[in-house]
Structure formats: structure tokens, C-alpha cells
Design a protein around this motif. Structure first.
Motif, PDB file in Angstrom:
ATOM      1  N   GLU A 166       0.877  -1.373  -0.124  1.00 48.57           N
ATOM      2  CA  GLU A 166      -0.052   0.023  -0.136  1.00 48.57           C
ATOM      3  C   GLU A 166       0.621   1.495   0.200  1.00 48.57           C
ATOM      4  O   GLU A 166       0.416   2.171  -0.451  1.00 48.57           O
ATOM      5  CB  GLU A 166      -1.104  -0.057   1.195  1.00 48.57           C
ATOM      6  CG  GLU A 166      -1.763  -1.068   1.038  1.00 48.57           C
ATOM      7  CD  GLU A 166      -2.850  -1.042   0.032  1.00 48.57           C
ATOM      8  OE1 GLU A 166      -2.923  -0.237  -0.757  1.00 48.57           O
ATOM      9  OE2 GLU A 166      -3.933  -1.834   0.046  1.00 48.57           O
ATOM     10  N   THR A 167       1.817   1.481   0.862  1.00 50.77           N
ATOM     11  CA  THR A 167       2.538   2.716   0.954  1.00 50.77           C
ATOM     12  C   THR A 167       3.958   2.344   1.255  1.00 50.77           C
ATOM     13  O   THR A 167       4.274   1.255   1.759  1.00 50.77           O
ATOM     14  CB  THR A 167       1.767   3.761   1.723  1.00 50.77           C
ATOM     15  OG1 THR A 167       2.185   4.928   1.759  1.00 50.77           O
ATOM     16  CG2 THR A 167       1.642   3.440   3.240  1.00 50.77           C
ATOM     17  N   VAL A 168       4.709   3.239   1.649  1.00 49.45           N
ATOM     18  CA  VAL A 168       6.174   3.112   2.153  1.00 49.45           C
ATOM     19  C   VAL A 168       5.874   3.212   3.780  1.00 49.45           C
ATOM     20  O   VAL A 168       4.918   3.755   4.603  1.00 49.45           O
ATOM     21  CB  VAL A 168       6.941   4.343   2.065  1.00 49.45           C
ATOM     22  CG1 VAL A 168       6.829   4.697   0.275  1.00 49.45           C
ATOM     23  CG2 VAL A 168       6.314   5.806   2.392  1.00 49.45           C
ATOM     24  N   PRO A 169       6.935   2.705   4.642  1.00 49.42           N
ATOM     25  CA  PRO A 169       7.126   2.271   5.998  1.00 49.42           C
ATOM     26  C   PRO A 169       6.587   3.599   6.674  1.00 49.42           C
ATOM     27  O   PRO A 169       5.763   3.516   7.800  1.00 49.42           O
ATOM     28  CB  PRO A 169       8.443   1.744   6.425  1.00 49.42           C
ATOM     29  CG  PRO A 169       8.834   1.246   5.024  1.00 49.42           C
ATOM     30  CD  PRO A 169       8.225   2.018   4.036  1.00 49.42           C
ATOM     31  N   ASP A 212      10.780   9.853  -3.575  1.00 42.18           N
ATOM     32  CA  ASP A 212      11.084   8.739  -4.602  1.00 42.18           C
ATOM     33  C   ASP A 212      11.873   7.937  -3.997  1.00 42.18           C
ATOM     34  O   ASP A 212      12.116   6.600  -4.407  1.00 42.18           O
ATOM     35  CB  ASP A 212      11.885   9.483  -5.939  1.00 42.18           C
ATOM     36  CG  ASP A 212      12.806   8.363  -6.917  1.00 42.18           C
ATOM     37  OD1 ASP A 212      11.715   7.767  -7.520  1.00 42.18           O
ATOM     38  OD2 ASP A 212      13.891   8.609  -6.881  1.00 42.18           O
ATOM     39  N   ALA A 213      13.066   8.042  -3.227  1.00 38.73           N
ATOM     40  CA  ALA A 213      13.673   7.093  -2.642  1.00 38.73           C
ATOM     41  C   ALA A 213      12.977   6.224  -1.813  1.00 38.73           C
ATOM     42  O   ALA A 213      13.450   4.882  -1.914  1.00 38.73           O
ATOM     43  CB  ALA A 213      14.755   7.992  -1.371  1.00 38.73           C
ATOM     44  N   GLU A 214      11.950   6.468  -1.298  1.00 46.73           N
ATOM     45  CA  GLU A 214      11.182   5.703  -0.171  1.00 46.73           C
ATOM     46  C   GLU A 214      10.363   4.474  -1.156  1.00 46.73           C
ATOM     47  O   GLU A 214      10.555   3.240  -0.851  1.00 46.73           O
ATOM     48  CB  GLU A 214      10.219   6.480   0.408  1.00 46.73           C
ATOM     49  CG  GLU A 214      10.939   7.205   1.711  1.00 46.73           C
ATOM     50  CD  GLU A 214       9.669   8.228   2.489  1.00 46.73           C
ATOM     51  OE1 GLU A 214       9.887   8.021   3.709  1.00 46.73           O
ATOM     52  OE2 GLU A 214       8.982   8.765   1.769  1.00 46.73           O
ATOM     53  N   VAL A 218      11.126   0.561  -1.000  1.00 51.83           N
ATOM     54  CA  VAL A 218       9.989  -0.410  -1.008  1.00 51.83           C
ATOM     55  C   VAL A 218       9.999  -1.413  -2.150  1.00 51.83           C
ATOM     56  O   VAL A 218       9.780  -2.606  -1.905  1.00 51.83           O
ATOM     57  CB  VAL A 218       8.597   0.301  -1.216  1.00 51.83           C
ATOM     58  CG1 VAL A 218       7.399  -0.787  -1.420  1.00 51.83           C
ATOM     59  CG2 VAL A 218       8.346   1.077   0.232  1.00 51.83           C
ATOM     60  N   MET A 219      10.391  -0.940  -3.377  1.00 51.30           N
ATOM     61  CA  MET A 219      10.695  -1.909  -4.557  1.00 51.30           C
ATOM     62  C   MET A 219      11.589  -2.681  -4.283  1.00 51.30           C
ATOM     63  O   MET A 219      11.759  -3.936  -4.492  1.00 51.30           O
ATOM     64  CB  MET A 219      11.052  -0.952  -5.722  1.00 51.30           C
ATOM     65  CG  MET A 219       9.724  -0.144  -6.161  1.00 51.30           C
ATOM     66  SD  MET A 219      10.237   0.955  -7.614  1.00 51.30           S
ATOM     67  CE  MET A 219      10.402  -0.129  -8.712  1.00 51.30           C
ATOM     68  N   ARG A 220      12.928  -2.406  -3.552  1.00 49.62           N
ATOM     69  CA  ARG A 220      14.002  -3.233  -3.206  1.00 49.62           C
ATOM     70  C   ARG A 220      13.666  -4.254  -2.148  1.00 49.62           C
ATOM     71  O   ARG A 220      13.869  -5.443  -2.362  1.00 49.62           O
ATOM     72  CB  ARG A 220      15.121  -2.567  -2.790  1.00 49.62           C
ATOM     73  CG  ARG A 220      15.704  -1.453  -3.921  1.00 49.62           C
ATOM     74  CD  ARG A 220      17.188  -1.070  -3.370  1.00 49.62           C
ATOM     75  NE  ARG A 220      17.187  -0.259  -2.471  1.00 49.62           N
ATOM     76  CZ  ARG A 220      16.873   1.195  -2.448  1.00 49.62           C
ATOM     77  NH1 ARG A 220      16.716   1.607  -3.545  1.00 49.62           N
ATOM     78  NH2 ARG A 220      16.886   1.864  -1.270  1.00 49.62           N
ATOM     79  N   TRP A 257       9.709   4.738 -12.289  1.00 53.16           N
ATOM     80  CA  TRP A 257       9.776   3.889 -11.442  1.00 53.16           C
ATOM     81  C   TRP A 257       9.699   2.360 -12.191  1.00 53.16           C
ATOM     82  O   TRP A 257      10.097   1.521 -11.732  1.00 53.16           O
ATOM     83  CB  TRP A 257       8.573   3.898 -10.552  1.00 53.16           C
ATOM     84  CG  TRP A 257       8.765   5.073  -9.390  1.00 53.16           C
ATOM     85  CD1 TRP A 257       9.789   5.139  -8.851  1.00 53.16           C
ATOM     86  CD2 TRP A 257       7.878   5.872  -8.991  1.00 53.16           C
ATOM     87  NE1 TRP A 257       9.781   6.297  -7.773  1.00 53.16           N
ATOM     88  CE2 TRP A 257       8.525   6.714  -7.932  1.00 53.16           C
ATOM     89  CE3 TRP A 257       6.358   6.078  -9.106  1.00 53.16           C
ATOM     90  CZ2 TRP A 257       7.795   7.588  -7.301  1.00 53.16           C
ATOM     91  CZ3 TRP A 257       5.875   7.095  -8.557  1.00 53.16           C
ATOM     92  CH2 TRP A 257       6.617   7.767  -7.353  1.00 53.16           C
ATOM     93  N   GLU A 258       8.908   2.567 -13.394  1.00 55.96           N
ATOM     94  CA  GLU A 258       8.802   1.261 -14.395  1.00 55.96           C
ATOM     95  C   GLU A 258      10.016   0.811 -14.595  1.00 55.96           C
ATOM     96  O   GLU A 258      10.459  -0.612 -14.601  1.00 55.96           O
ATOM     97  CB  GLU A 258       7.834   1.420 -15.267  1.00 55.96           C
ATOM     98  CG  GLU A 258       7.343   0.285 -16.094  1.00 55.96           C
ATOM     99  CD  GLU A 258       5.987   0.365 -16.666  1.00 55.96           C
ATOM    100  OE1 GLU A 258       6.182   0.335 -18.019  1.00 55.96           O
ATOM    101  OE2 GLU A 258       4.907   0.695 -16.297  1.00 55.96           O
ATOM    102  N   SER A 259      11.047   1.591 -15.114  1.00 58.97           N
ATOM    103  CA  SER A 259      12.291   1.432 -15.495  1.00 58.97           C
ATOM    104  C   SER A 259      12.927   0.647 -14.340  1.00 58.97           C
ATOM    105  O   SER A 259      13.662  -0.478 -14.687  1.00 58.97           O
ATOM    106  CB  SER A 259      12.910   2.302 -16.215  1.00 58.97           C
ATOM    107  OG  SER A 259      12.211   2.939 -17.391  1.00 58.97           O
ATOM    108  N   ALA A 260      13.179   1.426 -13.364  1.00 61.29           N
ATOM    109  CA  ALA A 260      13.738   0.965 -12.274  1.00 61.29           C
ATOM    110  C   ALA A 260      13.201  -0.513 -11.717  1.00 61.29           C
ATOM    111  O   ALA A 260      14.187  -1.374 -11.438  1.00 61.29           O
ATOM    112  CB  ALA A 260      13.559   1.745 -10.906  1.00 61.29           C
TER     113      ALA A 260
END
Length: 301
Positions: A166-169, A212-214, A218-220, A257-260
Motif C-alpha cells: 500500500e505505501t512506504v513504511p 522517490d527514494a522511499e 519499497v521496490m527493493r 519507477w517502471e524502468s527501475a
């Protein structure tokens, strides 16, 4: 009290749906007395998805035992008892709509010992019986960390197990106060361990002051638990009573974000302002053909 509903930018305009198809789907849903998250959560893609014969069915509802301030689904401390006819009606809707892919989600049912896992299983079993060629995705709650309930769902052999972070921590306390970020990651990790043939999926919403960093962190984290599929979409405030939008994220950021995500190794990442958890979910068939995973005869010991 949330912020007032603000004017959306041009890139959030949705084309008028083809109401002939939408209307026929709505007729089926009303006839069988079923709920969809498409309607209950005011999804902006309802026209496109109904037109393509895709729907996300909302079971065990329509009321939820949690009151997340971003969500348009009703809150109820003491929701109704489970309806034993719901799995049959759901399977019949899949048959009537001729669905190639179906998404089954639920409200949170923290009042139930298994969080509703048994109802998910019955729905999967009925769909398999009446429409064997339909691929099945389940979008499940965190089950309050009941991993036996998670295994129960996986034993029913869904094709995709989706659980949204859902979201970042940093924003959990404000956005998802009864959720737990690490518990959500643990659920996805355990799903991979219990049923490695299942495609795991998660989704986040943006525009709530995350950086963006957050988002990339989450993606990682999701890739570290071997999550296969990720969706990222713009949060839209359902009403003035809900959590307000902090910002409307530009499409270029979603593209970044899609590219990342592709570089991180997600099998599929869908990121755009209008993306929702089940948006383009029917593409899982192509994903399964491209990245086939053999199923063992049984899960667990």
C-alpha cells in the motif's frame, strides 16, 4: 477530516466507458447479489476492466473490520456472518461473464479466526469446477499474521497471490494504522517459500508525501522477498472525509519507477497514474507462458 477533493490534472482523465458492456456486467452482479471492489472502492478503471471482461470480486463484505483512512469501503465492527452461497454465486458470475482471469479480494475480516481463508478456498474451488480455464488471482489481507491461514489459501492453488504493501513504511501509522509493513513483507516471503510456483504480487499507491527514494526502497524490499509483480498507482481521495492527496505524481515519474522495477528484476511492473492493483491483471496468462513454473503435487508436509 481529510483535505478537500482537489481538481485532477489532465493525465488523470478517464475515457468514458462503453456502458453497454459495463451495464451487462452490472446486471449480472446485481442478479447474483455480488460486490466488486471496482464499485465499492470507486475504481477509475471500472469501464475499461468491465469492457475487457475483467472484474475484481469483493467477498465477505461489503463492510470491513478496519477503517483505513484512504479506503472507500465501509467500516463495521461486527460484520455479517459468512454467506455459504457466495462461492457458488461468484463462480456463476465468472461463467456468465466468460472471464479469462478473475481477481478475488476481500474486506479485512479480523473477526474470523482464519481471517476468511476458508471462504477464499471455497471460492477458488467453485471457480475451478465451473470454469477450469480461468486463471485465478487472490488479493488477500494480512490475515493478522496467521500463516496457517495463508497456507490454507495456497493449498487451493491460486495462480497469483497478491498482497498490497500500500505505501512506504513512514506513512503506515497515518495511512494503514492497523497494518504492519514488515508483516506484509513476511507474508509475501512465506508465500514464496510455501508455494514457489505461485506468482506473488504487491501494489503501492503514491501521492501521499512519499519520496522517490522511499518508493525505490519499497521496490527493493519486495524484490528481496522475491515478489514477481508490482503495481504503482496514484492515490485518489474518494471523498472529502478521506485522507487527502498530497500531490499528483507526473507520468514521467511513474515511467522512471517502471524502468527501475524492470532493472530490479520484477517479472512485470505496471506503473501509471491510473494503475490499480488489478489493472491489466488479465496479462498474467502471458506471464505464466513466458515464465512457467511447475506445480508440485502438494504444498507443505
Amino acid at each position: 477530516m481529510g483535505k478537500p477533493v482537489v481538481v485532477k490534472p489532465d493525465w488523470l482523465r478517464v475515457k468514458a466507458p462503453q456502458w453497454e458492456r459495463v451495464g451487462s456486467v452490472k446486471d449480472i452482479l446485481r442478479d447474483l447479489e455480488l460486490n466488486t471492489v471496482c464499485e465499492e472502492a470507486s475504481c477509475p478503471n471500472i469501464g475499461e476492466c468491465f469492457h475487457h471482461g475483467t472484474a475484481t470480486f469483493l467477498i465477505m463484505g461489503p463492510a470491513c473490520t478496519r477503517a483505513c483512512p484512504y479506503c472507500d469501503i465501509d467500516f463495521e465492527k461486527k460484520p455479517q456472518v459468512l454467506d455459504p452461497t457466495e462461492p457458488d454465486r461468484l463462480a456463476e458470475a465468472v461463467r456468465r461473464m466468460g472471464l479469462n482471469h478473475v481477481v478475488i479480494t476481500s474486506v479485512n475480516r479480523d473477526d474470523l479466526p482464519d481471517g476468511g481463508a476458508s471462504q477464499f478456498v471455497r471460492c477458488i474451488e467453485q471457480i475451478r469446477e465451473i470454469s477450469a480455464g480461468t486463471t485465478i488471482e487472490v488479493l488477500i489481507p494480512d490475515l493478522c499474521g496467521n500463516w496457517q491461514a495463508l497456507e490454507t489459501i495456497l493449498r487451493a492453488e491460486p495462480d497469483v497471490l497478491n498482497h498490497n504493501t500500500e505505501t512506504v513504511p513512514r506513512l503506515y501509522k497515518r495511512t494503514r494504522p492497523q497494518g504492519d509493513y514488515l508483516r506484509s513483507l513476511d507474508l509475501l516471503k512465506r508465500a514464496r517459500q510455501l508455494a514457489p510456483w505461485v506468482y506473488t504480487k504487491s501494489g503501492i499507491m503514491v501521492g501521499l508525501s512519499e519520496t522517490d527514494a522511499e518508493v525505490r526502497a519499497v521496490m527493493r524490499d519486495l524484490r528481496e522477498v522475491d515478489c514477481d509483480i508490482l503495481t504503482i498507482g496514484q492515490y485518489l481521495q474518494p471523498t472529502a472525509k478521506h485522507l487527502g492527496v498530497d500531490s499528483f505524481v507526473h507520468p514521467d515519474q511513474f515511467a522512471a519507477w517502471e524502468s527501475a522495477g524492470q532493472e530490479l528484476g520484477f517479472l512485470q511492473i505496471v506503473a501509471s497514474p491510473l494503475t490499480r492493483s488489478s489493472y491489466h491483471a488479465e496479462q498474467v496468462k502471458a506471464l505464466m507462458e513466458q515464465y512457467p513454473r511447475p506445480r508440485p503435487p502438494a504444498i507443505g508436509g
